[in-house]
Design a protein around this motif. Structure first.
Motif, PDB file in Angstrom:
ATOM      1  N   GLY A   9       0.781  -1.224   0.000  1.00  0.00           N
ATOM      2  CA  GLY A   9       0.000   0.000   0.000  1.00  0.00           C
ATOM      3  C   GLY A   9       0.816   1.279   0.000  1.00  0.00           C
ATOM      4  O   GLY A   9       0.250   2.365   0.111  1.00  0.00           O
ATOM      5  N   ASP A  10       2.142   1.195  -0.122  1.00  0.00           N
ATOM      6  CA  ASP A  10       2.984   2.387  -0.159  1.00  0.00           C
ATOM      7  C   ASP A  10       2.678   3.228  -1.386  1.00  0.00           C
ATOM      8  O   ASP A  10       2.228   2.728  -2.413  1.00  0.00           O
ATOM      9  CB  ASP A  10       4.470   2.001  -0.187  1.00  0.00           C
ATOM     10  CG  ASP A  10       5.059   1.797   1.195  1.00  0.00           C
ATOM     11  OD1 ASP A  10       4.379   2.123   2.185  1.00  0.00           O
ATOM     12  OD2 ASP A  10       6.187   1.302   1.286  1.00  0.00           O
ATOM     13  N   ASP A  11       2.952   4.526  -1.265  1.00  0.00           N
ATOM     14  CA  ASP A  11       2.847   5.438  -2.400  1.00  0.00           C
ATOM     15  C   ASP A  11       4.186   5.492  -3.108  1.00  0.00           C
ATOM     16  O   ASP A  11       5.235   5.667  -2.483  1.00  0.00           O
ATOM     17  CB  ASP A  11       2.456   6.846  -1.937  1.00  0.00           C
ATOM     18  CG  ASP A  11       1.002   6.933  -1.559  1.00  0.00           C
ATOM     19  OD1 ASP A  11       0.179   6.311  -2.251  1.00  0.00           O
ATOM     20  OD2 ASP A  11       0.679   7.618  -0.578  1.00  0.00           O
ATOM     21  N   LEU A  12       4.138   5.356  -4.406  1.00  0.00           N
ATOM     22  CA  LEU A  12       5.323   5.392  -5.253  1.00  0.00           C
ATOM     23  C   LEU A  12       5.151   6.566  -6.206  1.00  0.00           C
ATOM     24  O   LEU A  12       4.129   6.678  -6.880  1.00  0.00           O
ATOM     25  CB  LEU A  12       5.420   4.068  -6.022  1.00  0.00           C
ATOM     26  CG  LEU A  12       6.561   3.870  -6.975  1.00  0.00           C
ATOM     27  CD1 LEU A  12       7.884   3.866  -6.229  1.00  0.00           C
ATOM     28  CD2 LEU A  12       6.388   2.548  -7.709  1.00  0.00           C
ATOM     29  N   VAL A  13       6.136   7.482  -6.235  1.00  0.00           N
ATOM     30  CA  VAL A  13       6.035   8.681  -7.059  1.00  0.00           C
ATOM     31  C   VAL A  13       7.185   8.719  -8.055  1.00  0.00           C
ATOM     32  O   VAL A  13       8.345   8.561  -7.664  1.00  0.00           O
ATOM     33  CB  VAL A  13       6.051   9.961  -6.197  1.00  0.00           C
ATOM     34  CG1 VAL A  13       5.986  11.208  -7.061  1.00  0.00           C
ATOM     35  CG2 VAL A  13       4.924   9.953  -5.187  1.00  0.00           C
ATOM     36  N   PHE A  14       6.846   8.896  -9.324  1.00  0.00           N
ATOM     37  CA  PHE A  14       7.829   9.111 -10.377  1.00  0.00           C
ATOM     38  C   PHE A  14       7.697  10.568 -10.803  1.00  0.00           C
ATOM     39  O   PHE A  14       6.618  11.006 -11.185  1.00  0.00           O
ATOM     40  CB  PHE A  14       7.564   8.218 -11.585  1.00  0.00           C
ATOM     41  CG  PHE A  14       7.845   6.765 -11.339  1.00  0.00           C
ATOM     42  CD1 PHE A  14       9.115   6.256 -11.559  1.00  0.00           C
ATOM     43  CD2 PHE A  14       6.854   5.920 -10.897  1.00  0.00           C
ATOM     44  CE1 PHE A  14       9.386   4.913 -11.345  1.00  0.00           C
ATOM     45  CE2 PHE A  14       7.102   4.574 -10.678  1.00  0.00           C
ATOM     46  CZ  PHE A  14       8.384   4.076 -10.900  1.00  0.00           C
ATOM     47  N   ILE A  15       8.789  11.319 -10.753  1.00  0.00           N
ATOM     48  CA  ILE A  15       8.783  12.716 -11.198  1.00  0.00           C
ATOM     49  C   ILE A  15       9.661  12.819 -12.425  1.00  0.00           C
ATOM     50  O   ILE A  15      10.866  12.584 -12.363  1.00  0.00           O
ATOM     51  CB  ILE A  15       9.290  13.670 -10.101  1.00  0.00           C
ATOM     52  CG1 ILE A  15       8.413  13.563  -8.865  1.00  0.00           C
ATOM     53  CG2 ILE A  15       9.325  15.095 -10.620  1.00  0.00           C
ATOM     54  CD1 ILE A  15       8.866  14.416  -7.716  1.00  0.00           C
ATOM     55  N   ARG A  16       9.043  13.151 -13.564  1.00  0.00           N
ATOM     56  CA  ARG A  16       9.779  13.341 -14.810  1.00  0.00           C
ATOM     57  C   ARG A  16      10.192  14.793 -14.925  1.00  0.00           C
ATOM     58  O   ARG A  16       9.398  15.697 -14.647  1.00  0.00           O
ATOM     59  CB  ARG A  16       8.907  12.987 -16.022  1.00  0.00           C
ATOM     60  CG  ARG A  16       8.567  11.545 -16.083  1.00  0.00           C
ATOM     61  CD  ARG A  16       7.845  11.222 -17.353  1.00  0.00           C
ATOM     62  NE  ARG A  16       6.590  11.969 -17.432  1.00  0.00           N
ATOM     63  CZ  ARG A  16       5.650  11.732 -18.319  1.00  0.00           C
ATOM     64  NH1 ARG A  16       5.808  10.791 -19.203  1.00  0.00           N
ATOM     65  NH2 ARG A  16       4.549  12.435 -18.328  1.00  0.00           N
ATOM     66  N   PHE A  17      11.402  15.009 -15.380  1.00  0.00           N
ATOM     67  CA  PHE A  17      11.884  16.362 -15.598  1.00  0.00           C
ATOM     68  C   PHE A  17      11.760  16.681 -17.074  1.00  0.00           C
ATOM     69  O   PHE A  17      12.083  15.868 -17.930  1.00  0.00           O
ATOM     70  CB  PHE A  17      13.334  16.508 -15.128  1.00  0.00           C
ATOM     71  CG  PHE A  17      13.472  16.303 -13.655  1.00  0.00           C
ATOM     72  CD1 PHE A  17      12.995  17.236 -12.763  1.00  0.00           C
ATOM     73  CD2 PHE A  17      14.049  15.146 -13.160  1.00  0.00           C
ATOM     74  CE1 PHE A  17      13.098  17.034 -11.400  1.00  0.00           C
ATOM     75  CE2 PHE A  17      14.154  14.937 -11.800  1.00  0.00           C
ATOM     76  CZ  PHE A  17      13.684  15.889 -10.918  1.00  0.00           C
ATOM     77  N   THR A  18      11.297  17.881 -17.369  1.00  0.00           N
ATOM     78  CA  THR A  18      11.089  18.301 -18.748  1.00  0.00           C
ATOM     79  C   THR A  18      12.307  19.080 -19.229  1.00  0.00           C
ATOM     80  O   THR A  18      12.786  19.974 -18.550  1.00  0.00           O
ATOM     81  CB  THR A  18       9.841  19.221 -18.843  1.00  0.00           C
ATOM     82  OG1 THR A  18       8.733  18.481 -18.347  1.00  0.00           O
ATOM     83  CG2 THR A  18       9.585  19.655 -20.258  1.00  0.00           C
ATOM     84  N   MET A  19      12.798  18.701 -20.390  1.00  0.00           N
ATOM     85  CA  MET A  19      13.921  19.394 -20.976  1.00  0.00           C
ATOM     86  C   MET A  19      13.421  20.693 -21.625  1.00  0.00           C
ATOM     87  O   MET A  19      12.397  20.684 -22.296  1.00  0.00           O
ATOM     88  CB  MET A  19      14.615  18.538 -22.023  1.00  0.00           C
ATOM     89  CG  MET A  19      15.154  17.253 -21.473  1.00  0.00           C
ATOM     90  SD  MET A  19      16.396  17.612 -20.236  1.00  0.00           S
ATOM     91  CE  MET A  19      16.562  16.015 -19.497  1.00  0.00           C
ATOM     92  N   LEU A  20      14.150  21.750 -21.420  1.00  0.00           N
ATOM     93  CA  LEU A  20      13.785  23.032 -22.011  1.00  0.00           C
ATOM     94  C   LEU A  20      14.563  23.216 -23.307  1.00  0.00           C
ATOM     95  O   LEU A  20      15.752  22.932 -23.376  1.00  0.00           O
ATOM     96  CB  LEU A  20      14.081  24.179 -21.043  1.00  0.00           C
ATOM     97  CG  LEU A  20      13.346  24.081 -19.706  1.00  0.00           C
ATOM     98  CD1 LEU A  20      13.812  25.210 -18.808  1.00  0.00           C
ATOM     99  CD2 LEU A  20      11.851  24.152 -19.914  1.00  0.00           C
TER     100      LEU A  20
END
Length: 139
Positions: free
Chosen positions: A123-134
């Protein structure tokens, strides 16, 4: 093992793309194993989706509203008839993590090394954060 996954994209106005339940067959012991499990599960979903296809695709008003909130209204058709190679997909995901294109958090804790032990519970929360290239230049 059941986890709740949130994917965020920092370069968008609406940073949260979706939050959904993810069921893994094995309990990953390292971040590398977690990424491999998630990628293989997503490849399998795409392969399953390629085999489906409605005779007459249409969207209801609710589906149009929901997809509009996510930022794309479409039928969800996969046009590429060749399926993805799971080994190449895993290699690309691991390389992208090593190159710093995305971060992974389990609960409140950032996972920084691929082979460090991973403390996960049901039940853990798993977060993926994608970085956007400028694109462009500074001045």
């Amino acid at each position: 093992m059941k986890l709740y996954v949130t994917v965020k994209n920092l370069g968008k106005r609406r940073p949260v793309l979706e939050r959904r339940k993810l069921e893994l067959v094995n309990t990953p012991q390292t971040l590398r194993e977690l990424i491999v499990e998630v990628v293989l599960e997503q490849v399998q979903k795409l392969q399953d989706k390629q085999g489906q296809g409605g005779i007459i695709p249409f969207l209801t008003g609710d589906e149009i509203g929901e997809r509009g909130d996510n930022g794309k209204v479409g039928f969800g058709t996969v046009y590429n008839e060749t399926g993805p190679d799971p080994d190449k997909a895993v290699a690309a995901a691991l390389l992208a993590f090593e190159d710093g294109l995305y971060k992974v958090f389990v609960g409140e804790k950032e996972c920084t090394a691929l082979d460090d032990p991973l403390q996960m519970e049901e039940g853990d929360d798993l977060v993926f954060i994608r970085f956007t290239m400028l694109a462009g230049r500074m001045w």
